[in-house]
Enzyme design. Structure first.
Site, PDB file in Angstrom:
ATOM      1  N   GLU A  80      33.741  43.778  53.733  1.00 11.15           N
ATOM      2  CA  GLU A  80      33.052  42.515  54.003  1.00 11.15           C
ATOM      3  C   GLU A  80      32.653  42.444  55.476  1.00 11.15           C
ATOM      4  OE1 GLU A  80      31.977  40.774  51.754  1.00 11.15           O
ATOM      5  OE2 GLU A  80      33.224  41.281  50.022  1.00 11.15           O
ATOM      6  N   CYS A 143      39.948  34.930  49.487  1.00 16.92           N
ATOM      7  CA  CYS A 143      39.764  36.153  50.279  1.00 16.92           C
ATOM      8  C   CYS A 143      39.004  35.836  51.553  1.00 16.92           C
ATOM      9  CB  CYS A 143      39.032  37.216  49.473  1.00 16.92           C
ATOM     10  SG  CYS A 143      40.082  37.940  48.211  1.00 16.92           S
ATOM     11  N   HIS A 164      36.963  43.976  49.382  1.00 19.41           N
ATOM     12  CA  HIS A 164      37.016  43.547  47.980  1.00 19.41           C
ATOM     13  C   HIS A 164      37.012  44.790  47.102  1.00 19.41           C
ATOM     14  CE1 HIS A 164      35.802  39.123  48.363  1.00 19.41           C
ATOM     15  NE2 HIS A 164      36.828  39.147  47.542  1.00 19.41           N
TER      16      HIS A 164
HETATM   17  N1  PCA Z   1      40.379  37.680  44.947  1.00 15.58           N
HETATM   18  C1  PCA Z   1      39.988  36.319  45.234  1.00 15.58           C
HETATM   19  C2  PCA Z   1      41.229  35.652  45.745  1.00 15.58           C
HETATM   20  C3  PCA Z   1      42.345  36.554  45.448  1.00 15.58           C
HETATM   21  C4  PCA Z   1      41.718  37.824  45.043  1.00 15.58           C
HETATM   22  O1  PCA Z   1      42.302  38.872  44.817  1.00 15.58           O
HETATM   23  C5  PCA Z   1      38.811  36.253  46.169  1.00 15.58           C
HETATM   24  O2  PCA Z   1      37.990  37.162  46.160  1.00 15.58           O
HETATM   25  O3  PCA Z   1      38.687  35.275  46.922  1.00 15.58           O
END
Ligand code: PCA
Length: 215
Positions: A80, A143, A164
């Site tokens: 990200e 996240c 992610h």
């Molecule tokens: N993914 C979510 C929150 C926890 C996770 O593993 C997100 O992308 O915000």
């Protein structure tokens, strides 16, 4: 001993076996290039996560903070680029909270950019045969919040970023026709290890290679 903090998340909504939590568990106590990894599994709880991440950064004094989370539907691990000062939850957190257009930190800027050398990490993944890319939105859920808080609370030259990861193959079998993209936990763990080691070693500006998107 120099330390690195890798976080993952526990269960939320339909994500019962969150691969990011498993990555943090696997890496807890590991050594990466002479650095001790502290792995922490965070609850998907918009209030609790503040205290936990603040305490972890304060007590561990990490050189690198890598927040990981699952994003079902993503085709490969994604670094990200930006953390927004926005909480606009599409699903409730584990305590049932659904903040809408609320700040992550009322005393913070609108956004923070990653301080990981994200292009260099994508290049390291490619060299290792792992597909991956730079993403320009971490969403507006936990996240993004945790990535923002880690940037907000880390001082000095700490490298802070967020990855992610896609779904695991087993749950992906159940999701959609054609199924949602997936990758094995071993490949995801290796991707996170490479992100940590590249972040520890890369000096100077990030690689000047394209990684943008039209939208
Ligand atoms: N993914 C979510 C929150 C926890 C996770 O593993 C997100 O992308 O915000």
């Amino acid at each position: 001993m120099n330390r690195v903090l890798v976080t993952g998340f526990g269960a939320y909504a339909e994500e019962v076996d969150n691969p990011s939590g498993e990555i943090a568990r696997r890496l807890d106590g590991a050594q990466i290039d002479g650095h001790n990894v502290v792995g922490r599994v965070l609850p998907v709880d918009t209030v609790a996560v503040r205290e936990i991440i603040a305490e972890a950064i304060e007590s561990i004094q990490p050189k690198v903070v890598l927040v990981t989370g699952v994003a079902p539907g993503r085709p490969a691990p994604a670094l990200e680029r930006v953390a927004l000062n926005v909480r606009d939850f599409p699903v409730p957190d584990v305590a049932g909270r659904v903040p809408i257009d609320e700040a992550v930190a009322t005393d913070g800027p609108a956004a923070y950019l990653t301080t990981l050398p994200v292009k260099a990490v994508v290049e390291a993944w490619r060299t290792a045969g792992i597909p991956g890319y730079v993403s320009n939105t971490a969403g507006t859920y936990l996240c993004n919040q945790t990535f923002y808080l880690a940037r907000h609370l880390s001082k000095g030259s700490v490298r802070v970023g967020m990855i992610h990861v896609p779904a695991l193959p087993a749950p992906a079998v159940e999701i959609g026709d054609p199924p949602t993209p997936s990758m094995s936990i071993d490949v995801l763990e290796e991707a996170v290890r490479l992100a940590v080691s590249t972040s520890l070693h890369h000096v100077g500006p990030d690689l000047r290679v394209g990684g943008g998107a039209i939208s």
